[in-house]
Design a protein around this motif. Structure first.
Motif, PDB file in Angstrom:
ATOM      1  N   PHE A  34      -3.749  21.846 -39.256  1.00  0.00           N
ATOM      2  CA  PHE A  34      -4.789  22.489 -39.824  1.00  0.00           C
ATOM      3  C   PHE A  34      -5.506  23.427 -39.076  1.00  0.00           C
ATOM      4  O   PHE A  34      -5.686  24.541 -39.428  1.00  0.00           O
ATOM      5  N   ASP A  35      -5.829  22.942 -37.822  1.00  0.00           N
ATOM      6  CA  ASP A  35      -6.462  23.787 -36.887  1.00  0.00           C
ATOM      7  C   ASP A  35      -5.632  25.010 -36.400  1.00  0.00           C
ATOM      8  O   ASP A  35      -5.806  26.429 -36.178  1.00  0.00           O
ATOM      9  N   ALA A  36      -4.285  24.610 -36.370  1.00  0.00           N
ATOM     10  CA  ALA A  36      -3.385  25.745 -35.965  1.00  0.00           C
ATOM     11  C   ALA A  36      -3.044  26.941 -37.063  1.00  0.00           C
ATOM     12  O   ALA A  36      -2.901  28.052 -36.844  1.00  0.00           O
ATOM     13  N   VAL A  37      -2.839  26.306 -38.290  1.00  0.00           N
ATOM     14  CA  VAL A  37      -2.408  27.211 -39.282  1.00  0.00           C
ATOM     15  C   VAL A  37      -3.642  28.296 -39.555  1.00  0.00           C
ATOM     16  O   VAL A  37      -3.573  29.319 -39.971  1.00  0.00           O
ATOM     17  N   PRO A  53      10.164  25.687 -47.508  1.00  0.00           N
ATOM     18  CA  PRO A  53      10.235  24.040 -47.552  1.00  0.00           C
ATOM     19  C   PRO A  53       8.924  23.342 -47.312  1.00  0.00           C
ATOM     20  O   PRO A  53       8.439  22.258 -47.925  1.00  0.00           O
ATOM     21  N   PRO A  54       8.265  23.802 -46.206  1.00  0.00           N
ATOM     22  CA  PRO A  54       7.205  22.908 -45.817  1.00  0.00           C
ATOM     23  C   PRO A  54       5.891  22.845 -46.809  1.00  0.00           C
ATOM     24  O   PRO A  54       5.864  24.078 -47.437  1.00  0.00           O
ATOM     25  N   ARG A  55       5.605  21.794 -47.037  1.00  0.00           N
ATOM     26  CA  ARG A  55       4.746  21.678 -48.202  1.00  0.00           C
ATOM     27  C   ARG A  55       3.274  22.030 -47.833  1.00  0.00           C
ATOM     28  O   ARG A  55       2.326  21.149 -47.877  1.00  0.00           O
ATOM     29  N   LEU A  56       3.155  23.183 -47.330  1.00  0.00           N
ATOM     30  CA  LEU A  56       1.540  23.655 -46.827  1.00  0.00           C
ATOM     31  C   LEU A  56       1.053  24.386 -47.886  1.00  0.00           C
ATOM     32  O   LEU A  56       1.789  25.098 -48.334  1.00  0.00           O
ATOM     33  N   GLY A  57      -0.262  24.027 -48.646  1.00  0.00           N
ATOM     34  CA  GLY A  57      -0.781  24.639 -49.573  1.00  0.00           C
ATOM     35  C   GLY A  57      -2.141  25.530 -48.631  1.00  0.00           C
ATOM     36  O   GLY A  57      -2.793  25.233 -47.787  1.00  0.00           O
ATOM     37  N   VAL A  85       6.271  24.235 -39.732  1.00  0.00           N
ATOM     38  CA  VAL A  85       5.278  24.588 -40.711  1.00  0.00           C
ATOM     39  C   VAL A  85       4.430  25.861 -39.856  1.00  0.00           C
ATOM     40  O   VAL A  85       4.267  26.996 -40.570  1.00  0.00           O
ATOM     41  N   THR A  86       4.220  26.024 -38.856  1.00  0.00           N
ATOM     42  CA  THR A  86       3.680  26.831 -38.188  1.00  0.00           C
ATOM     43  C   THR A  86       4.466  28.365 -38.165  1.00  0.00           C
ATOM     44  O   THR A  86       3.842  29.313 -38.215  1.00  0.00           O
ATOM     45  N   GLU A  87       5.712  27.985 -37.808  1.00  0.00           N
ATOM     46  CA  GLU A  87       6.713  29.108 -37.819  1.00  0.00           C
ATOM     47  C   GLU A  87       6.888  29.599 -39.155  1.00  0.00           C
ATOM     48  O   GLU A  87       6.911  30.976 -39.583  1.00  0.00           O
ATOM     49  N   ALA A  88       6.747  28.798 -40.142  1.00  0.00           N
ATOM     50  CA  ALA A  88       7.008  29.237 -41.603  1.00  0.00           C
ATOM     51  C   ALA A  88       5.830  30.090 -42.005  1.00  0.00           C
ATOM     52  O   ALA A  88       5.981  30.947 -42.764  1.00  0.00           O
ATOM     53  N   LEU A  89       4.608  29.726 -41.559  1.00  0.00           N
ATOM     54  CA  LEU A  89       3.381  30.497 -41.853  1.00  0.00           C
ATOM     55  C   LEU A  89       3.548  31.914 -41.187  1.00  0.00           C
ATOM     56  O   LEU A  89       3.214  33.029 -41.656  1.00  0.00           O
ATOM     57  N   TYR A  90       3.899  31.809 -39.760  1.00  0.00           N
ATOM     58  CA  TYR A  90       4.226  33.214 -39.260  1.00  0.00           C
ATOM     59  C   TYR A  90       5.065  34.096 -39.959  1.00  0.00           C
ATOM     60  O   TYR A  90       4.804  35.156 -40.322  1.00  0.00           O
TER      61      TYR A  90
END
Length: 277
Positions: free
Chosen positions: A46-49, A105-109, A205-210
């Motif tokens: 959470f801190d990273a995203v 795919p990463p299940r980040l909301g 997950v972090t790369e998917a957000l980038y």
């Protein structure tokens, strides 16, 4: 140079990523031990995203929108409509990135909201409203769980750039018109379905957000390239003398540089723990 010295010198980050990507699959027992050693509390994710989100928002708001306005570019809620020669407002840019993330795919909301939003659909209600009251009182992130067990983290959305403050204060639908720099304008809420994750999942997950931020910005570049007077993209930033937009590598390099330290911090600590440091 020994591995301990590499870690101390700060070069261990690249080495750890290289070994992680290129190492052969471990034996089952080794894999199980490594998986346990790399277990990260989800708060690190959470801190990273949130750091990536903050970097994307501040870079886009201050350097793209702020500079773009000086260059004569326009930004609005109707930016995506055919024939409209505008770019997305910062909040819409982040929502576009969130929509791109949902398709991965990463299940980040990701949810952006406020107690005084321009869009009524972004008004906090119920449990989110209660969490935001706590956040506004303490200025600190609030962590909780959903009824189905998902992990939730709410971070303050602070007015860090003047273009954002000006836009909210001057918007005809804004319920609040006296925002100032440093105010908590709302909050960014993240959800993830597990309390811990591996280093591999963290990187995924972090790369998917980038990539989601990248895709959202590319949508704006594509739109601007189709204006009656196309806006060129290159290795620079708009200002009163330059009607340009930073190209994708330039924009993403600025975002990654701004978010880099907090994104890598948890991975370094976790890998060092795995190596017995």
């Amino acid at each position: 140079m020994s591995l301990n010295k590499i870690i101390a010198a700060g070069g261990f980050v690249c080495l750890a990523i290289y070994l992680f990507v290129t190492a052969p699959p471990p034996l089952p027992s080794q894999a199980a031990r490594a998986s346990d050693a790399r277990a990260l509390p989800v708060v690190h994710l959470f801190d990273a995203v949130n750091a990536i989100n903050d970097a994307a928002r501040s870079t886009y708001t201050a350097r793209v929108v702020g500079g773009g306005l000086k260059a004569g570019l326009k930004y609005g809620e109707d930016w995506a409509e055919p024939g409209v020669e505008k770019g997305p407002l910062p909040a819409l840019f982040l929502r576009l990135a969130a929509a791109k993330m949902e398709a991965k795919p990463p299940r980040l909301g990701l949810y952006l909201g406020s107690d005084a939003p321009i869009e009524a659909s972004n008004l906090f209600r119920g449990a989110q409203a209660n969490a935001f009251e706590q956040l506004r009182a303490t200025s600190a992130p609030v962590f909780s769980k959903t009824e189905r067990g998902d992990e939730v983290a709410m971070y303050p959305d602070i007015a860090s750039a003047q273009p954002c403050v000006t836009c909210h204060n001057e918007h005809e639908d804004s319920p609040k018109t006296d925002w100032t720099l440093g105010d908590i304008m709302g909050a960014t809420t993240w959800t993830y379905p597990a309390a811990t994750l591996s280093a591999a999942e963290y990187l995924e997950v972090t790369e998917a957000l980038y990539r989601s931020v990248e895709e959202a910005y590319q949508d704006y570049l594509d739109k601007a390239a189709g204006f009656a007077d196309p806006v060129p993209a290159g290795p620079g930033w708009p200002d009163a003398e330059n009607r340009i937009l930073p190209d994708l590598p330039t924009f993403m390099a600025a975002v990654r540089a701004k978010a880099g330290d907090p994104v890598m911090r948890a991975l370094i600590l976790t890998t060092a723990k795995e190596m017995g440091q």
